[in-house]
Structures are given as C-alpha cells and as structure tokens.
Design a protein around this motif. Structure first.
Motif, short mmCIF file in Angstrom:
data_model
loop_
_atom_site.label_atom_id
_atom_site.label_comp_id
_atom_site.label_asym_id
_atom_site.label_seq_id
_atom_site.Cartn_x
_atom_site.Cartn_y
_atom_site.Cartn_z
N THR A 124 0.81 -1.22 0.00
CA THR A 124 0.00 0.00 0.00
C THR A 124 0.84 1.28 0.00
O THR A 124 0.61 2.16 -0.82
N LEU A 164 -6.80 -0.07 1.71
CA LEU A 164 -6.94 0.10 3.14
C LEU A 164 -6.73 -1.21 3.89
O LEU A 164 -6.18 -1.23 4.98
N CYS A 170 -4.03 -0.05 6.19
CA CYS A 170 -4.09 1.08 7.11
C CYS A 170 -3.78 0.67 8.54
O CYS A 170 -3.00 1.35 9.23
N LEU A 206 0.86 7.32 6.32
CA LEU A 206 -0.52 7.60 6.69
C LEU A 206 -0.94 8.98 6.21
O LEU A 206 -2.06 9.20 5.77
N PHE A 240 -6.79 10.14 -0.10
CA PHE A 240 -8.20 9.79 0.03
C PHE A 240 -9.08 11.00 0.28
O PHE A 240 -10.29 10.95 0.03
N MET A 273 -11.50 5.09 5.97
CA MET A 273 -10.22 5.17 6.68
C MET A 273 -10.47 5.47 8.15
O MET A 273 -9.86 4.85 9.03
N GLN A 302 -9.87 1.45 -3.28
CA GLN A 302 -9.76 2.05 -1.97
C GLN A 302 -9.76 1.00 -0.86
O GLN A 302 -8.88 1.00 0.00
N MET A 307 -1.64 8.77 2.62
CA MET A 307 -2.92 8.07 2.43
C MET A 307 -4.07 9.02 2.72
O MET A 307 -5.04 9.09 1.98
N PHE A 308 -3.95 9.77 3.81
CA PHE A 308 -4.99 10.73 4.18
C PHE A 308 -5.20 11.76 3.09
O PHE A 308 -6.32 12.03 2.67
N LEU A 329 -12.82 9.55 3.11
CA LEU A 329 -12.14 9.42 4.40
C LEU A 329 -12.89 8.56 5.39
O LEU A 329 -12.30 8.07 6.35
#
Lengths: 749, 255
Positions: A230, A277, A284, A296, A303, A313, A273, A299-300, A310
């Motif tokens: 990821t 995750l 995640c 992270l 997304f 997540m 997605q 990733m934040f 979000l």
C-alpha cells in the motif's frame, strides 16, 4: 491592368485573375515553402498590398451590375477551399502513416500557414468585411477561412491527429521525452476549431484523451495493486496525479485539469480504496500499528480527494484504537486473573489509557490535520473502551482513585505543571464515561476523606480539578464539591474567632470544630456516644457560640469523623497518641484502670458492635497494643475483656493508631435513587411542556436530557409507570402508545 | 360490604330521588320502599361496614379489625346465597355488583348506589334479581362494556385504601373473569404461569395500569403469531408485558 483612375469599370474576371489571384498565389507560394523564414521574410512591400486592397475596394464599390462584392466573397472562400483541398490535404495524407510526430509537424506547419494566409487574405478583402459581410450577416472573412480549414482539413484529420497526440502522451507517461511545444500548438488548433467555444477541443481531443487515460491508468492500477504494498502504491499514485496535473499546465487546456484528475483519482484510488486500506501486511491498520506517519499522511491526503473517501479510513482508525484500548483492558484482566488483588486502584491501567489517548490525539493532529471524522473516530472508540469494566471496580472508580493519588498528600510526587497536566488528561478520559454520576459520587467521597483528614496536598489543585469538571459538565455537577471546599474555607475563617472564645474558658482540652453543610457531604453515621464531661463541655461551648451566630441552623455532632491526640502515660513514659475521637473516648474509659468486658464497654459508651469492634481491634490487636485483650487473638469477640496495657512501650513519642474505616467508599444505592429522581423529573418536565407524546419520543427526549448517565429503556418505562400510578401521566385513550399529562398529580405541587 | 355509614344516609336523604318517592310505585317502575327494605335486610345487623382483606369476598371484622371468616352470610354473601351464586367462584356476582354500580369503596355497595342500581336494573325483589341472573354472563357485554367491567373487577377487589392487588388474587381474578373466549385460553394460562413463576419482587403487587394493559395488550396481540411482531423498543406497554413476551420467547427456545 485597368484601374479606376482610368475611369473604366473593372471587370470581374479581369480584376480577379489579373490582380487578386496573383497576390494570393504569391502569398501561398511563400507560405508553401516550409521554412518559416519564408513566411515572414520575403514579403512583398506594403505598397503592393495597397494595390490589392485598392483593387478589391474598387471592385466592391462599382455600381451595379458591376458590383462584384458577392463574387469576391464567394471566390475568397473558393480560393481557400481549393487550396486546402488540392495542396494541404494531400500533403497531410501523405504524411499519415509515417508516425505521429511527422503528421503532427505537418499539420502544425499547415495550420500556421493557413493562419498567415487567412490574415493576408483578410487584408486584401477588408472592404468586404466592413460592409458586405455585415450587411448580409455573413461570417467574416476570417471566420470563413477558419471554417474552410475546419471543414476541409480538420474534420478529415482530427482522428489521426488525436490518436497521434494520445500515443505521444502515453509515451511521456512511460518516461519518454516528447515535443511538448508541438503538442501544444496542435492543442491550440483544436481550441481554435471551436470557433469561440471549446467544443471541438472537448469532443475531439479531450474526450478521447480521457478515455485513453482511463484505460491507461486502469492497466497501471492492476499492475501495481498486484505487486506493490500500500505505501508503495500510494507513492506511485501521488506521483501520477502530480504528473497529470503538470501535463495539463504544460500543453493542455485548463478545463481538462479537473476532468483528468477525476478520471485518474477514480481509476487508481477510488476503485481500489478498500483493497488498499485492507491490504494484508501493509494496509491502514498495519501502518497505524507501526506508526508510519508519512505513509498515513499520504494516504490521508490522497483519500481526501475522493467523495466520502475518508470515512472508510476513519472507520479503520476507530477499530484500531478500540483494539489498542481492549489490549489495555485485557492486560488488566490478565493481571487480575493471575492473582493480583482486585482493588479500586489501578494506576498502571489508567495511565495506559491516558497515554493511548494522548498518542492518538497527536496522531490526529499531525497526520490527519485534525480532521473531524478522525476526531469522531477517537471519541467513538474511547467511549467504548472507557465504559468496558472488568473486575470488581468500575473504570469510573479507578479513575477517581487515580485523581485521589494525585491530589492527596503523600501520593504521587509531581510538579505543579505535571499535576495540572495529569488532571487535564484524566478529565478528558472522564468525558467518555457514560456513568458520570457514579464518578461524581465516588469522587465526592474521596474528596471528603481528603479534606476531613487533612490529606489534601494542595487547595489550588483541588479547585483546579473541580473547575475542569465544571467546564465539562456544568455547575450543577460540581456544586456539592464546591460546597465542601467552601465549608472548610468558612470554617477556617471562623476558627480564630472561636479559638478566642475557647481561650476565655479554662479548659485543659484544646478543641476545634469543623462545620459541614449536610447535603454537600456524604452521609455519615452519627453515633450518640457517651462522652466524657470535659469533651461535652467543649461541645456545649461551641454550640452556644454557634447558635448565637446562626439561629436558624441545627447542629448534629458526627463523632465518627473527629480526630484527637491523647496524652497517654504508661509508667514513666508519656506518649502522644494520634487517634480518632471515638478511640479517644474508649481510651478515656480506661482511665480508672479497671478491666472492662466488651459488652460492658458497649453499654457504658453507648456504641453498637459494628462501631466498637474495629475500635477495640485497633487498640488491642494492631501494631501498638495500648490496650490488652484477653483472651489474646486477632478477632474481637463479645466475650473479650480489656484493660490498659501496663507493659506498653514504644521508641517514638508520637504514635498514630489507625482504625479500619467503617464507611464504604461510596453509596451505590444513593446513586440509583438519584437516578430515579432525575428520570422522573425529566419525564415530568417534558410532559408538562408537551402535554402529549408518543412513547418513543418521550424516551428519546428523556435520554437527551440526562447528561450524566444513560438508563436502559426499561428503567425509563418503570419510572413512567410509577408516574402513571401517581397520576402525573395517563395513557391516551385514543392511542395506546401515547401519554398525556394528567393534571391530577400536579394539584399537590 | 354493606355500607351504611352516616354520610351515605344523610346524602340519601338529601338526594331527591329516594326520599320524595317513598312508598308506592314511582314513575321509574320499581317499588322503592321494597328495594330499600331489601337493602336493609341484607345489611349487617349492627350497621358496621365490613372491611375486607385478602381473597375472601365476604366477611366481617371484629373490634380489633381482625378478619373473621364467617359462614353465616352477610351482606353480599346473603344475596348470593339467595340467588344461588357462589361469590368466590361465580363471576356473575361481580357483574351484578358492577351493574348495580358499587363504585365508591372496594368490597361494598352503599345504599344510594344500591338504590340507583335497582332503578337502573328495574328490580325491587329477590325474584326480580333471580330473573336477572342468566343475563349476567360476561359474554353479553360488548368490548367497551367489558373493559369497564374488567376495570371494576380490579377496583372492587382492593383492600381498603390500597391501590394494588396481591399477585395471587390477580391470578384468581384473571381466571375468573377472562374465561370464555375474550382472550385465548393459551394467553390466559401462560400469563398466569408467568406471574406465578416470576421471581421479581416488584410483581408481588399488580397495579391498575398493569391490570388494564394486560387486556388491551391481549386484544392487540391475541396469539403467539402476533407476539412475534412485538417490538419492545417501540412499545409503551408496561414492563410487565415486555417481560411476559420475553418469557414466551424463552419458552419457544426451549422447545
């Protein structure tokens, strides 16, 4: 060449063939040569332009039937058309199939030619533009020229051109260097072909480009997702998005930016997605477990681009934090299972929860930009964790005891800032408790103990804690606590006054009284112990003084709470025994040196078993046996007898003799009672205002009004039934599931 | 049971109906003095109102307010005897008292209530009462009437000023007045079982609300099939019903 100056009419063919055409062909010749120098370099001198312009002018202003405006306009169009068809189009077709760049270059060349030619022709035929075109609402010469290009050239070559551009773009995506300027020029061609709108560009280039982009990134995605972890995938995704954005800036129309962005986001983020995750080993929760902040964060940010990107997540974050909390709980359980004593104090556990909370507060701040979804995730998970009790004692109690440690003297050794910080953090944890009223009850009991035994480390710290609770829960929640502090403050003010009064009397006892306002403090037993006369005298003195000051108040003595210092002399040695009032009364009973049986003492002192037994235990079975018990054992029986221990001795002069406290740590049933009252009060309040409500709504409103605990629906129902019984409510006759307020019950109020 | 406290005497004097129409037949069709005499005959000799506790529907108290179960019929029992109805078993006794309008105090009918009731039912002799008896079956009452009667059953059987009934009495009463198809026998039996077996101290006494709700609840959820649709979360039925449904669900699971 005939000119107007001659006074002769210019005939159409004459004018056209001899004049205009020449001018046109010269222009196109120079344009046909591929070098740009030719285009701008060897231009005929301006004077000849004038000549062509003049000819046109004349031909258009001659009187009918010699007005050649229409013909000239038509022939202008035809000229261009012919030229395009006979020269340009074949040239292009020739270049097709020789590779994209060659075609594009040719097109670029031809287009640029055309633009120049268009310009010159317009110059020649300007007069037409001024009058004829306007008069007949025809396309201007420029527009006409453009339209011809579009019809003859553009429509025939747009597909190949688009294909060529797209494959160049794909090459660039694969890392090849391409001629961006070339592409940009062609893009401008598309833009111009829209004739004022962006339609040609949008339909003929952008649309196919978006489709091919989608296909391209679809392939990439499949490739990456199969091979990459990821974090690695996300790095590639981030890079791709950046590149596409740059591409648009460099050679595409700005309108394409959001569209291409959405396509790419959709293909490489949205569609995988959950896969990303939840990827095993790098998803995640794995990143969270390993504190991979940068990954992270990426990733934040990625997304965040997606609609509701979000929430999934945030859900994973919530689950993760909850599992971390459960680990803390499991650890506690394990300690209890392995034999550790189940006490109301577990600082290790409480601290682990505080640390967990602090950690993820930081993570949300740093990694998730304090986004509200993640704040909510933290809140949800802690609400679950904090209300998960294991062992005999609730987390509410453990937390209150944690505070007790900090606030009492001889507890944790902390600096002022550390105290402040710890209290802040425990209050944060407290905010997640459902049964806040239980916490309050326990806290008040512990506070009372601290205050009454003078074990409070700092008055300021106590006030600070209460203030923090007040901010969380409001004034009503902390009013009793503040009342307690107030009682003591008032007490110490009045103490000096009373001390003066005492000095006037001649008593050998030094004596102080703490007045407590009932209602603020926990309820205490007030045994009516038989006091020695000296003590009674002091009490009467105080009562006199107090009653003079406060006529409307009634005093009740609570001897079970007082402390005393007893000067005990054993043989030649004297000791100062620090004991409770009741212990002092017991010791005083032995002043005559006699032996007393347990039952005798009971009667003499007017105390019950529950009170007297621990007292006797503390004096005769503890570390300092100031009283001898016979028979000697560790348990007080009613058949025992006691006498002063003549052999008592100790190194120290001041001796503290503790006694086991009889009071329980808090009163559960009091909390239950208070809850019943609070529920009923809420129901009555609501029904008085609304007059009639269906059951569900009433329950919902009651729950929303109860801030400090959350009762089960059945509990609320029972209270409703009780109120029906007392005729405050009645069931509606029209609807069995609805209640009406009943006035009968209110007559008593 | 037969109350003739001074207050009711004075009010019956005050009330226009009885005093002005003494003697002879009145326009309402009954002989009032006969009806009055009937009441006085059936009343306790010493005019003391008998208070009741427990399950026995007739009795008398002594000076210390202790309950004396008496075989010699007093008051209501006397009447029942004459009508050949067993006051402990026969629900028609209650129906009669309800029709007469014995609403003021539990376990007794007062003189003015008696007089008004006699007018309503057009009776002034034991014979005429006897003719009423066949029509006292609860089956003749429509839903609204029965609900009213059902409420009366509870209210009449209370002890003195208490507002609740003991559980055992409740079970006995339910079996007496709900038999006959008003609700299914299965419902009646299982509910009584539930009451008898529950260990919840809170249900040792039953309130009027709970009593009435049981009937309404049984109308709305007549059988086991209907119970499946019962949603506790939405319901305003008393917790007693929620627990009964739970009890039935557990029985199902055990099968």
């Amino acid at each position: 060449m005939s000119t107007k100056r001659d006074g002769n009419i210019i005939q159409l063919e004459d004018g056209w063939n001899n004049v205009i055409r020449q001018g046109v062909s010269r222009r196109s010749e120079s344009a046909a040569s591929s070098s740009s120098r030719a285009l701008h370099g060897s231009l005929p001198p301006p004077s000849s332009d004038q000549y062509y312009f003049r000819t046109c002018y004349d031909m258009c202003t001659q009187r009918s039937p010699y007005n050649w405006s229409r013909d000239l306009y038509t022939r202008h169009g035809e000229t261009i058309q012919t030229y395009l068809r006979s020269t340009v189009l074949p040239a292009l077709q020739d270049k097709t199939g020789q590779g994209g760049t060659i075609l594009l270059n040719e097109l670029k060349h031809r287009w640029s030619n055309h633009q120049i030619m268009n310009k010159w022709l317009k110059k020649f035929f300007t007069y037409l533009d001024r009058y004829y075109v306007k008069h007949h609402s025809l396309p201007t010469l420029e527009q006409a020229g453009l339209q011809h290009f579009k019809t003859e050239i553009y429509q025939n070559s747009k597909e190949n051109t688009t294909t060529a551009i797209i494959s160049l773009i794909d090459e660039e995506r694969e890392g090849e260097i391409i001629d961006k300027t070339l592409v940009k020029s062609i893009v401008e061609l598309y833009e111009s072909m829209g004739m004022g709108s962006l339609d040609s560009y949008t339909n003929d280039l952008e649309q196919p480009l978006l489709e091919s982009t989608r296909a391209y990134y679809g392939r990439k995605r499949e490739d990456w997702i199969a091979r990459d972890s990821t974090p690695d995938y996300l790095i590639k995704a981030e890079k791709a998005l950046g590149e596409e954005k740059t591409r648009v800036v460099e050679y595409l129309n700005p309108a394409t930016e959001p569209k291409i962005r959405r396509v790419v986001e959709d293909e490489i983020l949205q569609k995988v997605q959950m896969n990303l995750l939840e990827k095993e080993g790098s998803g995640c929760s794995v990143l969270l477990a390993n504190d991979k902040t940068e990954d992270l964060q990426r990733m934040f940010q990625l997304f965040s681009r997606l609609d509701s990107g979000l929430q999934p997540m945030a859900n994973i974050v919530e689950k993760f934090i909850t599992s971390q909390g459960n680990t803390c709980i499991d650890k506690r359980q394990a300690r209890l299972d392995s034999g550790e004593k189940d006490k109301n104090d577990d600082p290790e556990f409480v601290k682990s929860l505080i640390d967990l909370h602090e950690k993820y507060l930081g993570v949300i701040r740093e990694t998730f930009s304090n986004h509200h979804l993640f704040g909510k995730a933290l809140k949800n998970s802690f609400e679950e964790i904090v209300n998960n009790d294991v062992g005999q004692f609730s987390n509410a109690e453990l937390m209150s005891t944690f505070c007790d440690r900090i606030l009492k003297s001889g507890g944790e050794k902390l600096s002022e800032t550390e105290v402040e910080q710890s209290l802040d953090r425990i209050v944060q944890l407290f905010s997640f408790l459902t049964d806040k009223d239980m916490f309050a009850e326990i806290y008040r009991n512990q506070l009372a103990k601290r205050l009454l035994n003078q074990r409070s480390a700092s008055d300021d710290a106590e006030k600070a804690m209460i203030a923090k609770l007040k901010v969380q829960c409001g004034t009503q929640f902390t009013s009793k606590m503040e009342g307690m502090l107030n009682d003591l403050a008032v007490g110490s003010e009045q103490k000096s006054e009373f001390d003066q009064r005492m000095e006037q009397q001649e008593t050998k006892l030094s004596f102080g009284v703490q007045v407590l306002t009932i209602g603020n403090w926990p309820s205490y037993k007030a045994p009516e112990v038989a006091l020695p006369p000296q003590m009674r005298k002091c009490m009467e003195l105080f009562k006199e003084w107090h009653d003079a000051k406060h006529q409307k108040r009634r005093l009740t003595w609570v001897h079970s709470l007082g402390n005393a210092t007893v000067r005990a002399t054993y043989g030649k040695k004297s000791y100062d025994l620090q004991v409770t009032t009741l212990q002092a009364v017991v010791l005083n009973a032995f002043n005559d040196g006699k032996t007393y049986g347990f039952t005798e003492l009971k009667e003499k002192l007017n105390l019950d078993d529950i009170t007297l037994k621990p007292l006797m235990h503390s004096l005769s079975c503890g570390k300092h046996k100031v009283v001898t018990k016979s028979p000697a054992s560790n348990k007080i029986q009613s058949t025992d007898s006691f006498s002063p221990n003549a052999k008592f001795t100790c190194n120290m002069r001041k001796i503290r003799i503790p006694v086991a406290s009889v009071e329980s740590s808090h009163n559960k049933s009091r909390v239950e009672e208070d809850r019943s009252v609070a529920i009923e009060a809420a129901i009555v309040r609501i029904m008085k205002a609304r007059k009639t409500l269906p059951h569900q709504q009433l329950v919902a409103e009651v729950l929303s009004q109860l801030a400090f605990f959350k009762p089960q629906p059945r509990v609320i129902k029972k209270r409703i039934e009780a109120l029906i019984d007392r005729e405050y409510l009645e069931r509606s006759s029209e609807n069995t599931q609805q209640y009406n307020v009943s006035l009968l019950g209110f007559i008593e109020i | 049971m037969w109350g003739s406290p001074s207050s009711s005497n004075s009010s019956s004097r005050r009330k226009g109906v009885s005093s002005s129409r003494r003697g002879g037949s009145s326009s309402s069709g009954i002989n009032e003095s006969k009806a009055e005499k009937l009441f006085e005959d059936l009343c306790d000799d010493d005019d003391n109102a008998a208070s009741m506790e427990g399950e026995i529907l007739c009795g008398v108290v002594d000076d210390n307010n202790n309950m004396i179960a008496t075989t010699s019929s007093t008051g209501i029992c006397k009447l029942c005897e004459q009508l050949s109805m067993d006051p402990l078993e026969d629900v028609r006794v209650l129906v009669l008292l309800w029709k007469l309008g014995a609403n003021k105090k539990p376990a007794e009918i007062q003189k003015e209530e008696w007089m008004e009731g006699c007018h309503k039912l057009q009776v002034d002799s034991i014979d005429k009462f006897r003719k009423l008896v066949p029509g006292l079956d609860t089956g003749f009452l429509d839903r609204e009437e029965f609900s009213d009667f059902y409420k009366f059953c509870f209210q009449f059987n209370r002890a003195g000023t208490h507002k609740t009934l003991e559980k055992d009495l409740v079970v006995a009463l339910l079996k007496m007045c709900l038999v006959g198809g008003r609700i299914t026998a299965h419902r009646l039996d299982t509910f009584c079982e539930f009451l008898e077996t529950t260990k919840d101290e809170g249900y040792s006494k039953i309130t009027l609300d709970q009593w009435r709700s049981f009937l309404d609840f049984s109308y709305e959820y007549p059988d086991a099939k209907a119970l499946k649709a019962y949603d506790e979360g939405m319901s305003a039925w008393p917790v007693l019903m929620d627990e009964y449904v739970e009890y039935m669900e557990n029985l199902e699971k055990k099968k």
